[in-house]
Structure formats: structure tokens, C-alpha cells
Design an enzyme around this catalytic site. Structure first.
Site, mmCIF file in Angstrom:
data_model
loop_
_atom_site.group_PDB
_atom_site.id
_atom_site.type_symbol
_atom_site.label_atom_id
_atom_site.label_comp_id
_atom_site.label_asym_id
_atom_site.label_seq_id
_atom_site.Cartn_x
_atom_site.Cartn_y
_atom_site.Cartn_z
ATOM 1 N N GLY C 244 0.829 -1.191 0.000
ATOM 2 C CA GLY C 244 0.000 0.000 0.000
ATOM 3 C C GLY C 244 0.864 1.241 0.000
ATOM 4 O O GLY C 244 2.021 1.201 -0.430
ATOM 5 N N SER C 245 0.321 2.325 0.503
ATOM 6 C CA SER C 245 1.051 3.585 0.444
ATOM 7 C C SER C 245 2.139 3.623 1.509
ATOM 8 O O SER C 245 2.082 2.921 2.519
ATOM 9 C CB SER C 245 0.091 4.746 0.676
ATOM 10 O OG SER C 245 -0.326 4.740 2.026
ATOM 11 N N VAL C 248 0.618 4.726 5.055
ATOM 12 C CA VAL C 248 -0.019 3.673 5.846
ATOM 13 C C VAL C 248 1.007 2.606 6.226
ATOM 14 O O VAL C 248 1.004 2.084 7.338
ATOM 15 C CB VAL C 248 -1.207 3.054 5.066
ATOM 16 C CG1 VAL C 248 -1.842 1.940 5.888
ATOM 17 C CG2 VAL C 248 -2.221 4.118 4.710
ATOM 18 N N GLY C 249 1.900 2.322 5.314
ATOM 19 C CA GLY C 249 2.915 1.300 5.570
ATOM 20 C C GLY C 249 3.746 1.613 6.801
ATOM 21 O O GLY C 249 4.022 0.734 7.621
ATOM 22 N N GLU C 266 5.720 -3.428 0.870
ATOM 23 C CA GLU C 266 5.813 -3.056 -0.550
ATOM 24 C C GLU C 266 5.025 -1.764 -0.700
ATOM 25 O O GLU C 266 3.806 -1.789 -0.888
ATOM 26 C CB GLU C 266 5.211 -4.150 -1.438
ATOM 27 C CG GLU C 266 5.938 -5.476 -1.404
ATOM 28 C CD GLU C 266 7.247 -5.484 -2.192
ATOM 29 O OE1 GLU C 266 7.512 -4.522 -2.939
ATOM 30 O OE2 GLU C 266 8.001 -6.465 -2.039
#
Lengths: 508, 508, 508, 508
Positions: C244-245, C248-249, C266
């Protein structure tokens, strides 16, 4: 007693004397075989005399060596690595003396002599690291409560038979790895370079002594075919690493296989350089010079065939003939010398015979082609224009003779490259990624060493050195070459109470 | 035409008919050599007839195969893997039929027949994964602007000569790996198991056809020594993988080496099980039974020598003789049968000759020792008490004959284990970690397969299969066995404009 | 009940129905969270409705999953591989239906939809091979009678949180490896692609059922941030693989680390293509088109920045604008469509906002730049000329917007390439070996994927997929990515009776 | 100026003086931060004074280091290896002086001091070999005319923050690997061991100088939290290797991740030894003594929990209490001393606080439990009987305090072993293969180091050192730890003229 010439006095600093016994047997120097002279190829005069091994010496040495192997293989590998590290340091201290001895006894120019010793030192350093990385595998088992391992154990004793052209580097490739792998080493050096064999052995043996380990771990013999055959036949020697001609190599191989031993062969090369039309010609010409003339054409990786794209054929040839004419020939110890003598008068004779054959097979001498009148074994660096299909082009003439040929396409060049029995080294000069990667691929060069924009020689120790086809298939120095010096076991351990079978078989 | 017996009708579902040409040549079935019968060892009656290859068939096949290799080696490895995956699926679909055929033609019991086919399927699945992992290396170069690579390329054509005892598993070990590595395969199956050779080839060839690839990629011949020799001599075949006796293997090896080819040998085994005094005896006895009687003693990994610690010698022997007497002998297709017939009448004769020799060398028959009167090639499972130094103990008698011996110490047991020329498999039963790890170590077993608390046989495909000394040194199936099916190149690419030399040499 | 449109009827053949519970919990389908609609981005109309997971569903699922992990991790790895092989076969059978579903629910064109499912199948095949190669090491110990091993064991439960753009490939990368490594999988699919999550889970769960294994080994949830956070916080989940982004990661990472868990991230990409003056321009333009417009610019590997050498800047740009104008926009299921809709109306809004920002930061729209009026989320493929230092160039705008920039030297191009926070993928087009190898070297591209003469996307599964810096550092699919899914132990076993210490220490 | 005591005079031979600047910045010694004293824990008196780094010193150092990294990463790896080899030789020459300094400043006994320096030397030797083996991979591509590589490049600058308990070994693990991998090193030693930091740096820097390389390649700072935070925040430092408490480690990790850097964490341990009923008790007791009392319980691998099978509980305990009472406490330089002082008065206070907590949580002191009245920080080696569920048992009390507990089954022992947040090391004593292999397996110990019949400590450098869970997950020294010090790229090179896509996708 004194050395024949004052310039040889430095040899006493690396343990040599004018008359030396040539076997290191059970930790002692002795020898009862024939007395031979070490000859300087610059003038064919004696440097010193050496007594070679008798078969009794051999037997005494092998008995001790075989016995010592039980001790050495029990020493943990990293401890063996520490001993090899000390060997490297011992060589490092005598680097220049040893390099000089190489020039005097073998005939290669001093920078090459020193470079060769440096390679042994590099191998020692590499082997030290390896001593903590002789890794087996833990493999997932398909059965519950079973552990599968792949382990590597020492072979016992490794025989190393080396040739005159790299009288110590090849020993280094083999012995450094063999030793950290837990094997004792039995070395037979080339009959014409006994002083190097002795000098290296002395330095190595001192290290074992300092570490209170049996000298027999490293056993060495000056000697000829008789000792070579004894090694090949000896069932106590699990692996025979042989460097030499394809013809002798095949005989050794057969003898060793009959007694269920292993062979590691580094045999003849017949190496080509391809110059594509988009090559950096200056770089290519310089590389060909080193590849074809270096070590007087007596490297196994010497470039013997030069394939030039037709569009630049004449340009390259003109430049090449030009630099050939400027090659300084002379005493390998002298600064600036590029071409020293051939190793023996016999080599010089072979050169002469070769030139005759070349002519009779339609070869045209573009430069060189003659021996040089002198006390030594000097010959002219030679360029020959010849058809790729001539018989002599398929053979390895161990002298600075370069065959040049013309081609039209990449595919044709590769075909010529691959058309000889030998498969050691090859090189292409090009600026095209497509050519580069095709050259490395399934339809590219079939040799063990595949270079791009560098000569056929000058391999680094981190890679595996060796070749395919008539070159024998062995690999020395880096990569996973060490596996050849160990025996592999696939081990399955059942630590449960049941007996499940692989492939789900149900028996009884 | 119909099969001789109704029970053979299922063979038509795996592409077999009562009379079949035995060569798959350039994508077509044909054959011009002698007509032979496939025989059921249960009754020595014909199953079907097969026409073997003539040398002309061979030549036609090899020409096409050699040509096809140019196409196959250019296909990216993962695409080749996809083809091998489909082969696995094709076999999976016919698993039971193929297993049944194995029992009928070779004589092994049905669970073993099915297990053998399953092993080929497992190899396919394994090879699919491998097709994305045939990895070379990027190695740090000591020279600026140089990249060093170790690359792996296909060899071209791989010859596989298999034996009757594992008429398809050994093909699977070799062909699955050879194919993903980019090689065409030329297979000569055992002369006495032509139907299996044909059935497997049919399934494989259909997959190639479905993928619009040349059938010649997988070329196969039913035939005998003549075809075997043709393969050994053929310079188009870069690697010959041979399974069979040490005697024939050495001859093949020499022939192949003369033409500078490579060999992968899986030769005779002579495998021992050691039972220490702290062993789980029940587990050990069950294991020995499977190891010595399974496949009627005709596995290369069959246990032929049983070394029992003196303190439990009689206990183990009593139990063993007891279970031997309960072994159900009979039709391999029948449920509960543990021991089928030997493969041929000749095998039975060898058994008889062997028993005679055993007796004349002082061996004492503890149970068994006779052939069983019947139409088939049945013999009794046999236990012999004999000295470890008897000559016959050093040989591989391909029958269910087990030599038992006594020992006092771990060291003595290992010494006996290692005292035969062969070096395939061995096993110890013990509960002591010290024994286990010493068994795996430099002073332990010298075989290629080293087991603990499991039989000498039943290797999993994830490990490398093969042995040392007279067993030939080859490794098949898992680990890095694939490297034998490829040629390695050490590549150095100079992408700069200068020419630094390795080992810091300064030339010119 | 029936699907809203007849064209969705095929969904019933992959286990979907118009109303489906979205959790697979302890082997059963159920769900007690909010009901959501799956929307077709072509027209923003409902395909079907799905009930998402409640936290109670989550807890029930995790309890069962955690329990199941004890069983699954005890199954030998090759047996786990066999299960994964069957999953691959199940997917293979439904390849086209699944690909079609991907197009309908995610919006990518059909060939890409099918390609994505194929990638999961490829991963299954790869993982099967891996199941016999999850190898640890046997390492030489410096102490006598000691064995050193490096072993790999399952982690337990692996959480996989995937994004809408690759709604099944990323699951495949993670789950196939996680499963053969012995881990149970907990999957939370993207909230906007629930049908894909359900369809894949159904096929997978049927395989587990067929093998009589607990369904809870593969547990899956449709749901949003709440479930995501539950996974991040859950100490039963040893590894959380998040796609994800970056924003958020980083939050997920911090939550997981607080409880001493592991993360595999990722995150965002911001990938550049460099076109050198010696490039094959036709190849480059075609590659940029695929890289920038493929999947409507919603790949993490989408090319967002195009760096063109000044000497060919206008030529390339002209050709590119030309092909952009020919891009067929429309229904992803229609043959010939290259550009489907963005995934959601919100994505379309982001595109519009992005274009505004671009303009305000000095960007010049060369082509495209507008949304397309329709029921769906279509936008124009867009090329923007902008300074490499503009703020927006450092961000990932998830739409088909390409920033073009000019450079003068290779070094300058690399510097721009490396000047963004993200480090996923990059590519150079050149015909010069020097550029190629420098691009791969220490002063070259700093991304995890470094391509030459191919687009930034389209990674093969044999390599490791992932990126550096703000992309998060995780690696999925091939190479040694599997190590992240296992825990490593360095084991030393003393099987002797003494206690030598490492580094030669003498204690007491 | 002179050292306070004559016994410190030898420090001048390793480059130390009574007052020294504590930063090595851009190749020069300087420092502008606070002046601190190095204290001898035997008597809490000053050895020498050191000036710590200011933030300006830091910035100057980092600027130069960052600049130097461009030069260092371009040097071929084997050349970097040669420099590290020379560092090893430099340390070897001063081994005994350095070992002595370790005893004086850190407080560990002399054999441990010398052993620690030896470990750095071993790391150098190991790293030299590694410098030719930092291998990437050549991976088969699924696309024709494509080559796939996995390459490894330097990260740039690696920050190493070490702790007082291994003031030089941990630097060695990190710096030797980091350097051959092509990274510059920024080292912040522990605030209480500045002399060791300076002495090591001096020796290292002299090697760089001798090789005419920028001193800034190895930059080092004496300093505290401020400098530590500067390193954590600094985007020029790609990797921060931190050794210390879990609490601080998590903070460092979060800071580094916020700026998209990498972390390598070696945090708290809480290591157990399990003694099974079939153990060699004598071996076990000796091992526990070394594991729990060695380095005064201040190793991260110190055994803090002892799990004894109930059937031998009292026997083991009696023997252990007995040997504890014989432990010679005193000056670490004195021959025969087994237990030196704790490192600081604060450590001693922590010990006292810990003992109080132990008592309040039901712990029963079996021996020891008090501080020893003296000038130094001596405490008694202590054994405590306590419940495995007591809170204090979950924490790492950095002192020679051992918790003993009883268990009934192997499973119970493993459960207790795994019940703490930390996961560094653990050990079992047993003679059963079943226990041994289960201990290594999926249901065995969950720590990073898993030993059998040896203590929890004393790791060899050939394996990877580090732990799971709250220990942080990093791995140092051997195996593939080096990969953490490099960035990995998956590279695909298209050398053909076409653009086939992975997964067979057809685009446009």
C-alpha cells in the site's frame, strides 16, 4: 658451497642452496633419485643442482602423508584456515625473492613472476575465509521427524602435479583449497623448476612446524614421469589434480579412474580472441599483445588464434604487426622486457618445427617466425595468417605464435572459436550488448573462461578457473571449486520412532 | 492384434500394443533392429514384442536430436520448465497403469512400482521450480569497471542409459533435470524393460507435440550394447549418464573421455547397515527387511551387509530370521506380496552361483539360500553369516542375499563399512548423538548416502543421489546435481576503457 | 437470486453469488460486518454485494488459524508443496474466469487480468520446487566435535494485506511462499475488490478440504482499516506483509514492531525511465507506453517519470504523444482496449486534483490531462513536461500521468532518477555496455528493480520483487525472499564430552 | 603528561594518552564536546580523560564520511578486502595490549578481553575471504534475449552504535563486513568505554593512511545519546546497526524508519538453559557457570534462566551452588579470577534493585544476592529459585543473577523457554537425538541461537549472530549477514530488439 653466480646469492634467503635434496618427506628434506640441474633459460647455464625423488622416497613420503591425514582432517576447518593464513604471510614476506626466482628458473618477466606469487598469496587469503564457509545444506525432508543434510568431508590426500609454466600459482590454487578442506597435499612440481618447488615447500613447511603439526601434511617431490605415475596409481591419493597436456592428462585420468580415484584436469588450451567491427581497437591490440606474447606464449590461456572482422582486418593487423616489432626481447629481470626466453631448448626446437608445419600447411608469416641466435632459448614473437581449418590451428603450439583469421559475421566467429578440441578460454572485443550477451549464452563461446574486452588470460581467483572439452573439465581457485576437494554425503536422520518411506511407499 | 493375456489389456491405455517399434526417432515411432520379447518374470512368458533400434535408426535419431537441441536450448528455461510440468501431469494421470506395468515387466511389487513412477512425477515438479533457479553468480571483480559472472549454459544433448531395476526413476532423475537445463535427451532403456521405455516415451512425446516442439528433443531407443556403445562414442552427446555395473561403467567412461565428453556414473553399490548396541532394534529389523529384501535385492541401494554389535548380535539375528520366514513371496501385483521374482532367469542363475561361492568361502546360510521351483524367477530371501574379509563380500550380488557380521566397537564397524570398493549407501542404527555425528564426519562412513535410523535405500529427490569410489562419483536428482548437465563459464566483462590486469601485473 | 447482469453469470462458476459472506473463518464462510457492494469501474454499478468481517469474525478466524498452524508447520515441507501444486492446478482450470473477474472488478484490461492470475499460478509452480529447497546450512565449526547448523523454521501465521491494483498477484507472491514455508495465511484483500478475494479463497479452500487439512490454514477477510489494524496489532501474527502507500505502511510497521513482529513492506513507487541518446527509440517508446499507461497508471511499477537525453528529446516526445493519441480507451474486456477506467471515482478525483497541482507547479500538459465524461472512471492518458525538482514529482500520483524531463549526461540522469524518496523500479534505454553496467553499479540506480531496455514493470517471479527507501525494503516472489517467511536459528551441537570455547577462551 | 598509574603506561603503546580527543573526524583527531573520564570498575578511579564529540564535530565528520563513501564504494571489493586484512594484522600485533585495556576499562577478565579482540581479528580474516564472494545471481529469464541478474551494491554509510559489554567485538562484526561491502563506517562507542573506541580507531585509521585512503572512511565518535540520536536521524546513514536495550532499540528503529533508513538491531536477551534428565550433568554445570557468571552476567547471551528436569533438579542445583561458591571474584587482570566487577556503580545499584524485586516477587536466593563492599562494583554471583511466570523473569537484569526453575516434560521446558519477549539464545543439555532435533525444529526453541550441550554464549563468527522477537531480528557476523549491509537490485537486461512481456502478457 656457493652459488655459481653472485646474482643467485639471494636464493639462500629463501632456503635454497647450490645443492639441495628435492623431497620433503615426513617432515624432512632428503632424496635418493637422480641429480638434476636447474637451468636458467636466458643462458642455459646451471643455477643449482637438485636431487630428485626415488620411488623409495616417494613411498616413505606417502606413508607419512597418509598417516598425517588422520590428524589434519580432524582439526576444525577454521583452525586449518589459520595455518593457511600464516602460509600466506610467509609468502608475502618473501614475495620479491620468490618472484625473482620464478623469472630466473622459469623465464617469465619479473612483473609476471611477482604476480604469480601474489596469486598464491591471494589464494591463501581467500582460503582462510573459505575455511568458515565449506557449507553443507540442511534440506527439508518429505518425512516427519526426519532431518536431511548434505555434508562435506575431507578426501584424505590430494595429489597435485604442476607444470613449468605456472610453477607455483597452480600449486596455490590446489593446495590452499585442499588444505582448508582438510586434505594433506602431495606435490610433484615440474622437473625443470625444482628450485621453485623447494623454495615454496620450505616456506610452507616452516609454518606447519611452527604450529606443531606434522610436516607430512605437505609432502613434496622433485621428480619426473616416474613419480607422476606413482601418484596416479596410488590408491591412498583420493584426488589427483593434474596440469599439463591433453595427451598426458588422459593417461593420468584413466589410471586414476581404474583405481576409483578422482581427477581434476587442467589440460591444453587453444584460445581465440574475436575482434568485432565495433571494437575499441586500441584496447584490443594491447590485449592481444599481452595475451599472445605474455609469458612467451607459454600460458595455458595464451591467445593462439585471433579472429578479426573483415572490415577492420587490415587496420588491426597493421597495428598489431607494428607493436610486435617494438616488443623488447631479453632478460626477464630487466625492466622493460616484455618477452623472455622459452623455457627450454626443446621448446625452442618445437617452435622451429611448428613454424615449418605452419608453412607447409599454407600459413603465411606476417612477422617473426625465427629463433634468435643466443645462449638462451629466445624466439621472435610471431604472427601467422592461416586458414581456420588448417590442422595445426587445432593444436596447442606452446610458443608466442599467433594465428590470424578473418570472419564476416558474429555467428561465423563463434563457430571458428568453438571449432577446436580445446575449450579453455576465449574473448571478444565489441561494444554491442547484443554481441556481449549472445557471446555468454547458449549459442556463444563454449570455453570455460569467456571474456569481453579483456585478454584470454589474467583470470581472477574469485572465479573458477578451467575449461571444457579437451581441456579436461576441472575447475580450480574460486566459486565452488572447493567441492572437488571434498566428498559429499546426503544424510537422512530419523529421530522419530516410525519408518515412513519416501515416495509414500508402503512396505510390509 | 490383441495382447497375449486379458490382464495386459490396460497397456493399450498407455499407448502400448502387442507389437511395437521401439525407437522414437525424429518425432516418429519406427525401428529396424532385432525383434525382442518383453517377458513377465513371474512366469517367463511374453507380454509383447518390440523391435529394437538399428544403428541406422540411431543415426537418424541423433541427427534430428542434435538439430533439435539448437531450438530447445534457446527456449527460456522457465518455458522449458512449463513443458516438464506438463510431463509430470501426463504421468500423474497414468500413475497406476504405469506402476502396474513396472510390476509386470520388471517384477517389483506394485507399491514399489507406483512409488517409482511417483518419483518421476516428483522430479518433474522439482525441475519446474529449478527452471527459475539455474542460477549463476555475479562475483566481485578486483578490477575497476569489470564485472565477473559465472554463467551456466546447456550442454546440448545428454545421453541417458538406464538399467532394468529402476527402469523409469533413473530416467526421471536425469531427463527432468537435463530438459530444464536446456538439453535434448537421448534415452536407451534397459533391453529387458522395453515396454516401460516405450510407455514413458509416448507420454513425454505427446507433451512435446502439444507444445508444438520437435519430438526429437526427447529421443529414445530400445536396444542393447550396440546402441549403448554408439552413445558412448558419439561426440554429439556431451554428457553420458550411465547406470549399471562398475565394470561396464568404467568402459563407458573411458570411451566418453577419449572423445572429451563428460560422464555421470551411478555404478555398483555394496551397502551396509550397522546396528549399535543402543539401537531401536524393532526399527532396525524392519528397516533391514525393507533394505535387503525390497525389490528382491535388486536395488543399487539394497543392503547387502549387516553389521551387528556383538552384544545384541543373536537377538537381532533371531528377530531377523523370524521376519524373513514370514516374507510373502509371489506375484508382485498381489496385495501383501513383499518379494517378487528376480528379473530374469539369468539373475536366478547368478543367485545360485553366488550361493555356491558363499559356501565355498565359508559363508553359513542362516535362512533361505535356494531358488524356488516355479515358472518364474523366484528365490528365497537369504541371510548368510560370513567374515567381512571374504572376497564375495566385496562384490555386489544382485539378489536378496544379506551378509551378517559381528563387531565390537563403533570404529571397527565404520572400518568394515568402508572396506569395500563401492561407496553408495550406508546406515547406522543408534540412539547416541556422538555416534550419529561421528558417522557423518571425516572418520565416519565414506559413502555418498549416509543414513541414520533408516534403511540404506529410499532416498528423497531433494538430496543428491550417488556414491563414491567404485560407485562412480556421479550425483543425480536434487541439490546442485543440475550443474553436471550444464557447462559453466567464468566471464569477465570490461566495460571501461582501460586494461588493468589481475594480480596487479603491469605489462608493457 | 441472480446477478444484476447476465454477463456476470460466469461468476457462479468460480463460486460467487450475488450476495456473499466475505470471511473464510475456521473453514467456513460467514460474516457479520457491514454489507458493501462490489462495483464495476466501467460504469460504477454494482456487480454483487458482500458482507465484510466484524472484529468477532476476525477473532474467531485468528483463533482457528493460530491453532491450525501447529498442524501445518509439522507437515513436511514437500507435502506442503504438493498442496500448493494443487492450488496452482485449481487456478489454472479457472484462469480465464478469474482473469475476467479481475477486469470487471478492478478495471484492468483482460490480457493483464489473465496475466495477473497466471502470475499466481507461476508462483505456485515455483513454490512447489522451493518446498524441497528451503535449505539451511551446515557450517564448519572451529571447535572439535561440534556441528554448526543454520536452520529455518516456520514463523507460524503470516498476515497478508493487499491492495486493489494487484488484487491477487500480491497474495500469490506471499501466500505461495508463506505456505510452503509452513505458515498459515491470514489474508485481508482490498476493500474494493472483495469478489476476487472471495473467488481466490474458495479455490484455495477447496484444495485444503480435498487434502483433509483444516480450512483455517488459509483464513481470509473482506474488510477495511479496522481489520487491517487488528492484523497489525495481533501478536499471533509473526509477519505482516503489507502492500500500500508509504504513509499507511509506516504506521503498520510501527504497530507491528511495538509488539516485536516482523514486517514486509511493498510501498509506493515513483519510477523513472531514462532514454539515452544511443537508445533504440522505437523500443523505448513502446516500453514507456506500456509502463505509463498500462493498468491505467495504477501499478506500483508504473513509469511516472521519463528522462530523455536532450539530443533526442523532441523526437521521442513527438513519437510518444503520437502513440498516446492512438491509445484505445474503453471497456477493459473489449479486444484492443489499452486503457480501462481508474478503479474508483475517488481515483478519478485524485487525478483531477493532481492535474491542478501539476499546473500550479509549472507543469505543462503535452497531451491528455482531463477526465472523460462517462458513467465510469475514465481519464485521459497524460504527458506533462515539468521540472524534476517540482514537489509533485516526488509523489506517487496513482493515475496515467507521465512527467517528462530533459537531461544532458548519464550522471545527471541517474541523479534525477535517485532524487525521489521512493526506490522501487527504474529503467534505462541505451546501447552502451558502459552505461548498462554503470547503471547496475554502486553509482547507478538506487532502486530495487533496475532494468535495461525494458519497461519499469513486468517483473518475473524468479527474481526478488521490491524496493528501497520509502518503498519499504521488502522482497517478494523469487530469489531468497522465502527467508523472510521463516525464522533462522544458528545452532551449535556439541556431541563430544568436552567444552572448548570459541575464540579460544579459557574459562575456569 | 603521564597516566595516573604506572600500570596504565602500556596504553601509550596503543596510541592512548592521559587526555585524548575522542572523535576521529575527516582523518583527524579532535573533539569539542564535554570532557569525561574513563573509569576502572575495579576501583572506580580514573584511567584517563577523553573529550567527547559535539554536534559540530559530528557534522564535520559525517560530511567527510559521506564524501569519502564515493571513493570507497568504487574501490573493487577485493581491494577493500586487502585493507581489512591489514586491519586484522594491525590488531593481531596489539592483541594483548588491547585485551588488557578491555579488562581495565570494561571489567571483563583478561582471557575474555583477549578473546574479544581475537574475535575482531577473526572477523577481519573472514571478511577478506568474503570480499571475493559478495555474490549476486544470474537468474534464468522467461523471456528470450533477456538476462536477469541480482546484484548487490554498497549502501553508502553504515552507522554502528555499540554497547559497553562488547566494546570492540560488535564493532568488528559490523565494520569488517560493512567495509568489504563498500560502506564507510561511522562508529559511536559506548560512553563508558571511550579508550577502547579510541584505541581501535587509531589502529584502523593508520591502515587507511598507509593505503593512502581517506581517513573519513572510518569515522568514530566518543559520545552519548545526543550523538546516537544524530546518527538515527541522519539520512546520509543508510543503515544503523544498534546494540543495546529493547527500549532504546525500538526508539532508534522508529526514528530510522521515519527517514526510510534501515536498521539492524541486537537488543536484549533473556536466555535459558534446559537440562534434561539424560544430560551430562558435569558438562551442563560447567556450561551454566560460564554462561551465567562469565562477563559478570553482562553478556547479551548470558544465561539468565535455568530449567532443570525435576528428576535431577536437586542434584544439579547442589553442584551448581557448590561451584558458585568457589568462583574467584576479583581483579579481572589477575590469573584465576572468574568474576570481575560490574561495569558501573549504576549497574551495581540495578543489581541491588533487582534482588529486591526478586524477593518481593517470591524469589528465593539460593546463593549470593549481595553486593561486595569494596571500591569497585563487585557483586556476588547469585542463584534464585523462582516461578517462570514471575514478572521479573521476563526482563533482562544485566548482572550475574540466575533464575532456576523445574519442569517435567520436554514440551513444558520449551514452552517456558519461549515464554519471554526476548529471543536471542537458548540451550539444551540432553543425550537424546529426538530431543536434539525437536529442539531445532518448528516446535522447538524460538531463539536466534539454538544450542545443544554448550552454553548459551560463545557464538562462532561463521554463523549469523542475533535473535528474534524483542531481540530485534538483526543478524551479524557470518552466514549471509553481509546482505544487510548492501542494497539488492533485481536487474533485467533486454539485449534483443523485441519486447516480450512477463507472464505472457500482450499489450498493444
Amino acid at each position: 658451497m656457493e652459488f655459481a653466480k653472485q646474482e643467485y646469492e639471494f636464493l639462500s634467503e629463501i632456503g635454497l642452496s647450490p645443492e639441495t635434496p628435492g623431497c620433503f618427506v615426513n617432515g624432512k628434506w632428503k632424496a635418493h633419485g637422480p641429480t638434476v640441474s636447474s637451468i636458467n633459460p636466458v643462458n642455459n647455464q646451471k643455477i643449482a643442482t637438485v636431487v630428485e625423488a626415488s620411488l623409495e622416497d616417494y613411498e616413505e613420503g606417502m606413508k607419512a602423508c597418509s598417516e598425517a591425514s588422520k590428524i589434519w582432517m580432524e582439526l576444525p576447518a577454521p583452525k586449518r584456515g589459520e595455518v593457511v593464513r600464516q602460509i600466506g604471510d610467509a609468502l608475502r614476506e618473501k614475495l620479491h625473492h620468490l618472484g625473482r626466482l620464478l623469472s630466473i628458473e622459469m623465464g617469465k618477466i619479473l612483473p609476471e613472476g611477482i604476480g604469480e606469487v601474489q596469486e598464491v598469496i591471494d589464494m591463501c587469503d581467500f582460503a582462510v575465509g573459505l575455511s568458515r564457509q565449506l557449507n553443507g545444506s540442511v534440506i527439508p525432508s518429505e518425512r516427519p521427524n526426519h532431518m536431511m543434510l548434505e555434508t562435506w568431508n575431507p578426501l584424505g590426500v590430494v595429489g597435485v602435479i604442476t607444470a613449468f609454466n605456472f610453477p607455483c600459482a597452480v600449486l596455490g590454487w590446489n593446495a590452499c583449497i585442499a588444505l582448508v578442506c582438510g586434505n594433506c597435499v602431495v606435490w610433484k612440481g615440474a622437473p625443470t623448476t625444482p628450485l621453485i618447488t623447494i623454495a615454496i615447500t620450505k616456506l610452507v613447511s616452516e609454518v606447519f612446524e611452527r604450529n606443531k603439526l606434522p610436516g607430512a601434511i605437505f609432502t613434496s617431490f622433485c621428480g619426473g614421469a616416474e613419480i607422476g605415475q606413482a601418484i596416479a596409481k596410488d590408491p591412498r591419493i583420493s584426488l589427483v589434480s593434474f596440469t599439463g597436456s591433453t595427451k598426458v592428462g588422459l593417461m593420468v585420468q584413466q589410471t586414476v579412474h581404474q583405481r576409483f580415484g578422482k581427477c581434476l584436469l587442467e589440460l591444453s588450451g587453444n584460445n581465440a580472441i574475436i575482434i568485432m567491427d565495433d571494437a575499441d581497437i586500441k584496447l584490443a591490440v594491447r590485449s592481444v599483445l599481452f595475451a599472445a606474447v605474455g609469458t612467451a606464449g607459454q600460458r595455458c590461456t595464451t591467445c593462439r588464434r585471433l579472429l578479426i572482422h573483415e572490415s577492420i582486418y587490415q587496420t588491426v593487423l597493421d597495428q598489431l604487426v607494428d607493436v610486435y616489432k617494438q616488443v623488447k626481447i631479453g632478460d626477464p629481470l630487466e625492466k622493460g622486457t616484455l618477452l623472455g626466453p622459452l623455457h627450454t631448448p626443446e621448446s625452442r626446437k618445437n617452435f622451429e618445427k611448428g613454424i615449418e608445419n605452419i608453412k607447409s600447411q599454407g600459413g603465411k608469416i606476417l612477422t617473426g617466425g625465427s629463433v634468435i641466435e643466443s645462449e638462451g632459448n629466445f624466439v621472435q614473437p610471431t604472427i601467422v595468417e592461416i586458414s581456420p581449418t588448417a590442422d595445426i590451428v587445432k593444436e596447442e603450439l606452446f610458443a608466442p605464435v599467433l594465428y590470424v583469421m578473418k570472419f564476416q559475421t558474429f555467428e561465423e566467429a563463434v563457430k571458428i572459436n568453438n571449432s577446436v578440441p580445446q575449450g579453455l578460454s576465449s574473448s571478444i572485443f565489441t561494444r554491442s550488448p547484443e554481441n556481449i550477451f549472445k557471446w555468454l549464452g547458449p549459442h556463444g563461446s563454449d570455453t570455460g573462461i569467456v571474456n569481453v574486452n579483456i585478454p584470454t588470460n589474467g583470470a581472477e581467483i574469485g572465479g573458477a578457473f578451467g575449461g571444457e572439452k579437451a581441456t579436461g573439465g576441472g575447475r580450480e581457485a574460486g566459486s565452488d571449486s572447493w567441492k572437488q576437494y571434498m566428498r559429499r554425503s546426503t544424510c537422512t536422520i530419523n529421530y522419530g520412532n516410525e519408518l515412513p518411506l519416501a515416495q509414500g511407499i508402503n512396505f510390509g
